[in-house]
Design an enzyme around this catalytic site. Structure first.
Site, PDB file in Angstrom:
ATOM      1  N   HIS A 147       0.863  -1.191   0.000  1.00  0.00           N
ATOM      2  CA  HIS A 147       0.000   0.000   0.000  1.00  0.00           C
ATOM      3  C   HIS A 147       0.894   1.235   0.000  1.00  0.00           C
ATOM      4  O   HIS A 147       1.907   1.241   0.713  1.00  0.00           O
ATOM      5  CB  HIS A 147      -0.789   0.131   1.301  1.00  0.00           C
ATOM      6  CG  HIS A 147      -1.675  -0.999   1.660  1.00  0.00           C
ATOM      7  ND1 HIS A 147      -3.002  -0.815   1.934  1.00  0.00           N
ATOM      8  CD2 HIS A 147      -1.445  -2.315   1.841  1.00  0.00           C
ATOM      9  CE1 HIS A 147      -3.550  -1.972   2.274  1.00  0.00           C
ATOM     10  NE2 HIS A 147      -2.626  -2.902   2.227  1.00  0.00           N
TER      11      HIS A 147
ATOM     12  N   TYR B 269      -5.964  -7.217  -1.563  1.00  0.00           N
ATOM     13  CA  TYR B 269      -6.159  -6.071  -2.464  1.00  0.00           C
ATOM     14  C   TYR B 269      -5.605  -6.355  -3.855  1.00  0.00           C
ATOM     15  O   TYR B 269      -4.874  -7.327  -4.065  1.00  0.00           O
ATOM     16  CB  TYR B 269      -5.519  -4.797  -1.877  1.00  0.00           C
ATOM     17  CG  TYR B 269      -4.066  -4.920  -1.449  1.00  0.00           C
ATOM     18  CD1 TYR B 269      -3.020  -4.668  -2.334  1.00  0.00           C
ATOM     19  CD2 TYR B 269      -3.736  -5.277  -0.139  1.00  0.00           C
ATOM     20  CE1 TYR B 269      -1.697  -4.755  -1.930  1.00  0.00           C
ATOM     21  CE2 TYR B 269      -2.411  -5.372   0.273  1.00  0.00           C
ATOM     22  CZ  TYR B 269      -1.394  -5.110  -0.631  1.00  0.00           C
ATOM     23  OH  TYR B 269      -0.081  -5.201  -0.222  1.00  0.00           O
TER      24      TYR B 269
HETATM   25  P1  FAD Z   1      14.624  -2.986   2.845  1.00  0.00           P
HETATM   26  O1  FAD Z   1      13.452  -2.966   1.966  1.00  0.00           O
HETATM   27  O2  FAD Z   1      14.865  -4.199   3.682  1.00  0.00           O
HETATM   28  O3  FAD Z   1      15.892  -2.716   1.936  1.00  0.00           O
HETATM   29  C1  FAD Z   1      17.216  -2.890   2.411  1.00  0.00           C
HETATM   30  C2  FAD Z   1      18.131  -3.050   1.205  1.00  0.00           C
HETATM   31  O4  FAD Z   1      19.479  -3.059   1.679  1.00  0.00           O
HETATM   32  C3  FAD Z   1      17.927  -4.356   0.449  1.00  0.00           C
HETATM   33  O5  FAD Z   1      17.851  -4.097  -0.935  1.00  0.00           O
HETATM   34  C4  FAD Z   1      19.139  -5.202   0.833  1.00  0.00           C
HETATM   35  O6  FAD Z   1      19.512  -6.106  -0.172  1.00  0.00           O
HETATM   36  C5  FAD Z   1      20.195  -4.121   1.054  1.00  0.00           C
HETATM   37  N1  FAD Z   1      21.262  -4.521   2.005  1.00  0.00           N
HETATM   38  C6  FAD Z   1      21.120  -5.141   3.197  1.00  0.00           C
HETATM   39  N2  FAD Z   1      22.305  -5.324   3.790  1.00  0.00           N
HETATM   40  C7  FAD Z   1      23.243  -4.817   2.945  1.00  0.00           C
HETATM   41  C8  FAD Z   1      24.676  -4.716   2.999  1.00  0.00           C
HETATM   42  N3  FAD Z   1      25.383  -5.173   4.057  1.00  0.00           N
HETATM   43  N4  FAD Z   1      25.327  -4.128   1.954  1.00  0.00           N
HETATM   44  C9  FAD Z   1      24.617  -3.636   0.886  1.00  0.00           C
HETATM   45  N5  FAD Z   1      23.250  -3.723   0.774  1.00  0.00           N
HETATM   46  C10 FAD Z   1      22.589  -4.292   1.812  1.00  0.00           C
HETATM   47  N6  FAD Z   1       5.271  -1.251   4.145  1.00  0.00           N
HETATM   48  C11 FAD Z   1       4.387  -0.368   3.606  1.00  0.00           C
HETATM   49  O7  FAD Z   1       4.650   0.863   3.628  1.00  0.00           O
HETATM   50  N7  FAD Z   1       3.203  -0.800   3.051  1.00  0.00           N
HETATM   51  C12 FAD Z   1       2.887  -2.136   3.014  1.00  0.00           C
HETATM   52  O8  FAD Z   1       1.825  -2.500   2.494  1.00  0.00           O
HETATM   53  C13 FAD Z   1       3.796  -3.095   3.586  1.00  0.00           C
HETATM   54  N8  FAD Z   1       3.520  -4.434   3.588  1.00  0.00           N
HETATM   55  C14 FAD Z   1       4.428  -5.315   4.141  1.00  0.00           C
HETATM   56  C15 FAD Z   1       4.144  -6.697   4.195  1.00  0.00           C
HETATM   57  C16 FAD Z   1       5.049  -7.610   4.752  1.00  0.00           C
HETATM   58  C17 FAD Z   1       4.700  -9.088   4.865  1.00  0.00           C
HETATM   59  C18 FAD Z   1       6.300  -7.150   5.254  1.00  0.00           C
HETATM   60  C19 FAD Z   1       7.312  -8.118   5.861  1.00  0.00           C
HETATM   61  C20 FAD Z   1       6.589  -5.778   5.216  1.00  0.00           C
HETATM   62  C21 FAD Z   1       5.657  -4.858   4.672  1.00  0.00           C
HETATM   63  N9  FAD Z   1       5.917  -3.480   4.662  1.00  0.00           N
HETATM   64  C22 FAD Z   1       5.016  -2.588   4.140  1.00  0.00           C
HETATM   65  C23 FAD Z   1       7.147  -2.968   5.289  1.00  0.00           C
HETATM   66  C24 FAD Z   1       8.192  -2.671   4.255  1.00  0.00           C
HETATM   67  O9  FAD Z   1       8.398  -3.793   3.433  1.00  0.00           O
HETATM   68  C25 FAD Z   1       9.515  -2.295   4.913  1.00  0.00           C
HETATM   69  O10 FAD Z   1       9.302  -1.420   5.981  1.00  0.00           O
HETATM   70  C26 FAD Z   1      10.391  -1.618   3.866  1.00  0.00           C
HETATM   71  O11 FAD Z   1      10.696  -2.512   2.828  1.00  0.00           O
HETATM   72  C27 FAD Z   1      11.670  -1.089   4.487  1.00  0.00           C
HETATM   73  O12 FAD Z   1      12.453  -0.507   3.475  1.00  0.00           O
HETATM   74  P2  FAD Z   1      14.001  -0.289   3.679  1.00  0.00           P
HETATM   75  O13 FAD Z   1      14.483   0.349   2.426  1.00  0.00           O
HETATM   76  O14 FAD Z   1      14.250   0.393   4.972  1.00  0.00           O
HETATM   77  O15 FAD Z   1      14.611  -1.751   3.864  1.00  0.00           O
END
Ligand code: FAD
Length: 378
Positions: free
Chosen positions: A41, A208
């Site tokens: 979403h 959805y």
């Molecule tokens: P991440 O998406 O985890 O990205 C981290 C990135 O860093 C990755 O690409 C990874 O490969 C990279 N990385 C990790 N370690 C290293 C390293 N040492 N060196 C280089 N690269 C590295 N949120 C919403 O807003 N709406 C929703 O509908 C929603 N639904 C969800 C449903 C589920 C089942 C889950 C589990 C989560 C959901 N979320 C939702 C939450 C959302 O997915 C996360 O909060 C979001 O993806 C976080 O983004 P981020 O960029 O902080 O981390």
């Protein structure tokens, strides 16, 4: 600047920082990204940020526009009807979109300057120098950056450098996820609503569409499970039988969804307590690296994207030379909101009954007055 991780938060950080004129390189451990089977979403609070990034209209075309978020009991009784659609656009200043995560991510990645993402760069070490931070990657390569943004998710290496090694907590909950071809649902004499969350006492199923054409439907559950059997894996396959067991007694619509799903996966839901610090020296955290949460409010990525936009706004406010004031400003202007969302999301109460979602959806990051960095953080 170096952004570690090109997830939804890291991509937003890199785009907003590049658009503000900073020289940014993103280091991502994955070799490439694929269209993994999951939806997401994106509420009006994020659409307002995407407007500035120049991708609001494209996302509106990609995704589905539910007129309501319905909550229903396992028997089908309506528990809440939260108005979105045109009402939400007017009331909260942006559309409410449900979309395929891979499509959203690809759209976000398309906004980055060509050649500024380095793939297959797994960060293994950080070393503070007098005038920068040295990054070392698993392939033996190195880079030096003035500022490091840790957008590397729940197992963040940057967080570990700042706060020490500590595995996230398994919350005692799992999520089942599956995509469904909408055509597979035509045979049922049942109503498949645009955005509906089915609830019973201790579990739920959020459902959805993930495309504007409404040809792909999706569910994600939250269900208690004492132990996670999948070790360090992010997900494992799940049989339809196990899913039928978990949602026994639920409405025929839910049974039809399980029956029609192509491939069900099961994910452990992990989280952390609020961190004692968000930045130190030249390093700053955002998104799941900083405040991971159970996903039941569908706002985890939204908080990561809001963090990214606020971090950029604060750096613009102070100038890069005064990054330590910018980091304090950033934390003061993010911690209270992100922690509140983290708490409500973990409690899984959001929109279960009729409530006003304006504090989440109505928030306009660019219109909000900046709190001074000297204010205490709630
Ligand atoms: P991440 O998406 O985890 O990205 C981290 C990135 O860093 C990755 O690409 C990874 O490969 C990279 N990385 C990790 N370690 C290293 C390293 N040492 N060196 C280089 N690269 C590295 N949120 C919403 O807003 N709406 C929703 O509908 C929603 N639904 C969800 C449903 C589920 C089942 C889950 C589990 C989560 C959901 N979320 C939702 C939450 C959302 O997915 C996360 O909060 C979001 O993806 C976080 O983004 P981020 O960029 O902080 O981390």
């Amino acid at each position: 600047m170096a952004v570690i991780g090109a997830g939804l938060g890291g991509a937003a950080a890199a785009t907003t920082l590049q658009q503000a004129g900073y020289d940014v390189t993103v280091y991502e451990q994955a070799g490439a990204f694929s269209r993994l089977g999951a939806g997401i979403h994106m509420g009006p609070n994020v659409l307002k940020i995407f407007r500035r990034m120049g991708i609001e209209k494209q996302l509106e075309q990609l995704g589905s526009h539910p007129d309501y978020w319905f909550s229903r009991s396992e028997d089908g009784d309506y528990l809440s009807r939260i108005q979105l659609g045109d009402f939400g656009k007017k009331q909260y200043g942006g559309a409410y979109i449900t979309v395929h995560r891979g499509d959203l991510h690809a759209l976000q990645m398309s906004t980055l300057k060509a050649g500024t993402v380095q793939f297959s760069k797994h960060l293994t070490n950080l070393e503070e120098l007098d005038n920068g931070v040295r990054l070392t990657f698993a392939d033996g390569s190195m880079a030096v950056a003035d500022i490091v943004v840790g957008a590397d998710g729940i197992n963040s290496r940057v967080r570990e450098h700042l706060l020490g090694a500590e595995a996230p907590n398994y919350s005692g909950w799992v999520a089942h996820r599956a995509l469904i071809k909408a055509s597979a649902l035509e045979k049922y004499d049942l109503k498949f609503e645009d955005c509906v969350k089915w609830w019973s006492k201790d579990r739920h199923l959020m459902v959805y569409y993930t495309t504007g054409k409404r040809d792909e439907y999706y569910f994600v559950s939250g269900a208690p499970q004492a132990e996670w059997e999948g070790g360090d894996s992010n997900f494992i396959p799940c049989s339809k039988e196990a899913m039928f067991d978990a949602f026994q007694g639920y409405h025929p619509t839910v049974q039809a969804l399980i029956e029609s799903s192509e491939q069900i996966t099961k994910w452990p839901l992990r989280n952390r307590k609020p961190l004692p610090l968000w930045s130190k020296g030249r390093m700053v955290l955002l998104g799941d690296a900083c405040h991971p949460m159970k996903p039941h409010m569908a706002q985890g990525a939204a908080m990561a994207i809001e963090d990214a936009a606020m971090l950029t706004r604060c750096l613009q406010e102070t100038g890069l030379g005064d990054y330590s004031t910018a980091f304090k400003l950033y934390e003061v202007n993010r911690r209270e909101r992100a922690s509140r969302v983290q708490a409500v999301s973990n409690a899984n109460t959001w929109l279960r009954t009729q409530e006003d979602p304006a504090w989440v959806f109505g928030y306009d990051l660019y219109a909000a007055e900046l709190k001074a960095e000297t204010e205490t953080v709630a």
